[in-house]
Design an enzyme around this catalytic site. Structure first.
Site, PDB file in Angstrom:
ATOM      1  N   LYS A  84       0.829  -1.211   0.000  1.00 55.19           N
ATOM      2  CA  LYS A  84       0.000   0.000   0.000  1.00 55.19           C
ATOM      3  C   LYS A  84       0.862   1.259   0.000  1.00 55.19           C
ATOM      4  CE  LYS A  84      -4.375  -1.803   1.390  1.00 55.19           C
ATOM      5  NZ  LYS A  84      -5.629  -1.653   2.132  1.00 55.19           N
ATOM      6  N   LYS A  99      -3.924 -10.642  -6.290  1.00 53.38           N
ATOM      7  CA  LYS A  99      -5.229 -10.979  -5.720  1.00 53.38           C
ATOM      8  C   LYS A  99      -6.300 -10.025  -6.251  1.00 53.38           C
ATOM      9  CE  LYS A  99      -5.974  -8.149  -1.638  1.00 53.38           C
ATOM     10  NZ  LYS A  99      -6.652  -7.994  -0.387  1.00 53.38           N
ATOM     11  N   LYS A 157     -10.717  -4.834  -4.206  1.00 50.41           N
ATOM     12  CA  LYS A 157     -11.762  -3.851  -4.482  1.00 50.41           C
ATOM     13  C   LYS A 157     -11.167  -2.594  -5.077  1.00 50.41           C
ATOM     14  CE  LYS A 157     -13.504  -4.048   0.272  1.00 50.41           C
ATOM     15  NZ  LYS A 157     -12.492  -3.598   1.221  1.00 50.41           N
TER      16      LYS A 157
HETATM   17  P1  ATP Z   1      -8.502  -3.449  -0.357  1.00 49.34           P
HETATM   18  O1  ATP Z   1      -8.350  -3.958  -1.745  1.00 49.34           O
HETATM   19  O2  ATP Z   1      -9.225  -2.119  -0.260  1.00 49.34           O
HETATM   20  O3  ATP Z   1      -7.248  -3.495   0.440  1.00 49.34           O
HETATM   21  P2  ATP Z   1      -9.692  -5.978   0.258  1.00 49.34           P
HETATM   22  O4  ATP Z   1     -10.381  -6.301  -1.020  1.00 49.34           O
HETATM   23  O5  ATP Z   1      -8.467  -6.700   0.640  1.00 49.34           O
HETATM   24  O6  ATP Z   1      -9.483  -4.404   0.367  1.00 49.34           O
HETATM   25  P3  ATP Z   1     -10.912  -6.105   2.904  1.00 49.34           P
HETATM   26  O7  ATP Z   1     -12.134  -5.390   3.262  1.00 49.34           O
HETATM   27  O8  ATP Z   1      -9.673  -5.540   3.434  1.00 49.34           O
HETATM   28  O9  ATP Z   1     -10.831  -6.185   1.329  1.00 49.34           O
HETATM   29  O10 ATP Z   1     -11.018  -7.646   3.253  1.00 49.34           O
HETATM   30  C1  ATP Z   1     -12.146  -8.357   3.655  1.00 49.34           C
HETATM   31  C2  ATP Z   1     -11.848  -9.844   3.664  1.00 49.34           C
HETATM   32  O11 ATP Z   1     -11.801 -10.354   2.335  1.00 49.34           O
HETATM   33  C3  ATP Z   1     -10.527 -10.239   4.308  1.00 49.34           C
HETATM   34  O12 ATP Z   1     -10.735 -11.391   5.102  1.00 49.34           O
HETATM   35  C4  ATP Z   1      -9.651 -10.590   3.144  1.00 49.34           C
HETATM   36  O13 ATP Z   1      -8.671 -11.552   3.486  1.00 49.34           O
HETATM   37  C5  ATP Z   1     -10.646 -11.175   2.164  1.00 49.34           C
HETATM   38  N1  ATP Z   1     -10.197 -11.034   0.782  1.00 49.34           N
HETATM   39  C6  ATP Z   1      -9.890  -9.881   0.151  1.00 49.34           C
HETATM   40  N2  ATP Z   1      -9.518 -10.110  -1.131  1.00 49.34           N
HETATM   41  C7  ATP Z   1      -9.581 -11.467  -1.323  1.00 49.34           C
HETATM   42  C8  ATP Z   1      -9.316 -12.332  -2.443  1.00 49.34           C
HETATM   43  N3  ATP Z   1      -8.935 -11.860  -3.594  1.00 49.34           N
HETATM   44  N4  ATP Z   1      -9.502 -13.658  -2.258  1.00 49.34           N
HETATM   45  C9  ATP Z   1      -9.928 -14.148  -1.085  1.00 49.34           C
HETATM   46  N5  ATP Z   1     -10.182 -13.397   0.013  1.00 49.34           N
HETATM   47  C10 ATP Z   1     -10.018 -12.065  -0.083  1.00 49.34           C
END
Ligand code: ATP
Ligand code: LTN
Length: 335
Positions: free
Chosen positions: A112, A194, A197
């Site tokens: 980040k 990965k 969002k």
């Molecule tokens: P950002 O992209 O804004 O950092 P994020 O997509 O990682 O956010 P969070 O709200 O931080 O989302 O995470 C919510 C949950 O979703 C966490 O348990 C995270 O491990 C899971 N998660 C996020 N992205 C993935 C993915 N691509 N595959 C599986 N689990 C995920």
């Protein structure tokens, strides 16, 4: 009530298929046998600059989405992190038990900091300490998260063990729960990353609230390779492997069954069918979300009740932690 489970997601944007398969789907399944607490971690979201109006809106949206995915407020506690001051308070205390070097090693911070070079703030650096506070406040035993959060969970455990070693058994030592499948859904355009969002390309991520046509379109445009063979091979065929993984999690089929089903090596069919099963799985969530979003009074009452319950539980752990380190109680008894 069963063992305590705690997890959360940030209101930083709409949730993706990755959040659904890696996290929310497992949260829903745990409600039957565990004492579950699900948080909307809005304080964490502040580590990246947010538009105030959007942040407020997204926090409520995320609460509606939790419920639409199947979180049942009669069984689980659902609340917004900033409604429970103990999170920020314990985070301060725990930051004095966390070494700079430990935080410097966190890969999410490194990522980040790269992506937001103009705003590498101290909150981004101490993000994992706030996460440790979230978890430790509730005597949590299990934390269902995606693979990307494993390192933060290890740090949480280290901090808790260190604190307990000095002051006695104040915190339960939590275990990460990383599902065997769906824990690492990849970006559809750059399948080595990965699905996130906050990815730049719209085509890269499938949102839980995308309509079925959009879902199918994104899968049709998913990046694969020129090898023209359907195999699970993360290294050489990350795109195809990701599609196969998603198809397996959503349909409940095994890897062998997937290979037998897609034996003709047609990428077009793999993309199309994966898109269709995902669209079908997300449709009921989208419809329930639309219904709940119109019921603002109901959502408010759930969040209020959740915050009050959480405050009570968190307050007990915070008071114990303050006491053992030597912070004096309020003269004349509790406030
Ligand atoms: P950002 O992209 O804004 O950092 P994020 O997509 O990682 O956010 P969070 O709200 O931080 O989302 O995470 C919510 C949950 O979703 C966490 O348990 C995270 O491990 C899971 N998660 C996020 N992205 C993935 C993915 N691509 N595959 C599986 N689990 C995920
Ligand atoms: N850091 C997590 C979100 C998060 C969380 C938590 C998850 C904040 N606090 C406590 C589990 C338990 C993320 O970025 N996905």
């Amino acid at each position: 009530m069963g063992p305590v489970v705690f997890s959360g997601a940030q209101p930083t944007g709409q949730l993706t298929l990755g959040n659904f398969l890696g996290a929310l789907r497992n949260w829903v399944a745990m409600q039957a046998s565990h004492d579950c607490i699900f948080c909307i971690v809005d304080l964490h979201a502040l580590t990246v600059r947010q538009d105030p109006k959007e942040l407020r809106e997204r926090s409520l949206e995320l609460a509606a989405l939790y419920l639409a995915c199947g979180i049942d407020p009669a069984k689980s506690t659902v609340f917004i992190q900033s409604h429970v001051p103990a999170h920020a308070e314990l985070a301060w205390l725990l930051s004095t038990f966390t070494q700079m070097g430990e935080l410097e090693r966190m890969t999410q911070f490194k990522d980040k900091a790269q992506r937001h070079r103009q705003n590498v703030n101290a909150g981004l650096f101490t993000y994992p300490v706030l996460m440790a506070a979230d978890i430790l406040l509730y005597q949590t035993e299990k934390v269902p998260v995606g693979e990307d959060q494993k390192q933060h969970l290890e740090l949480t455990r280290d901090i808790a063990v260190r604190f307990n070693g000095l002051y006695g058994q104040i915190f339960k030592i939590p275990e990460p729960m990383i599902a065997a499948d769906g824990a690492r859904v990849k970006d559809l355009q750059e399948p080595s990353k990965k699905m996130s969002k906050s990815a730049e390309s719209e085509l890269a991520r499938v949102m839980i609230l995308d309509d079925p046509k959009e879902v199918v379109k994104k899968f049709k445009k998913a990046v694969t390779d020129g090898l023209n063979q359907i195999c699970f091979d993360e290294e050489n065929q990350p795109g195809v492997t990701n599609l196969l993984d998603i198809w397996c999690v959503v349909t409940g089929h095994s890897k062998e069954e997937a290979l037998a089903h897609f034996s003709h090596n047609q990428y077009g069919r793999l993309k199309m069918e994966t898109g269709e099963v995902v669209a079908a799985a997300l449709s009921p969530v989208r419809e329930e979300f639309a219904r709940l979003r119109r019921e603002e009074g109901y959502l408010d009452s759930i969040l209020r009740q959740g915050a009050l319950q959480a405050r009570q539980r968190a307050g007990r752990t915070l008071a114990d932690a303050y006491r053992v380190v030597g912070l004096p109680p309020l003269p004349g008894g509790d406030s």
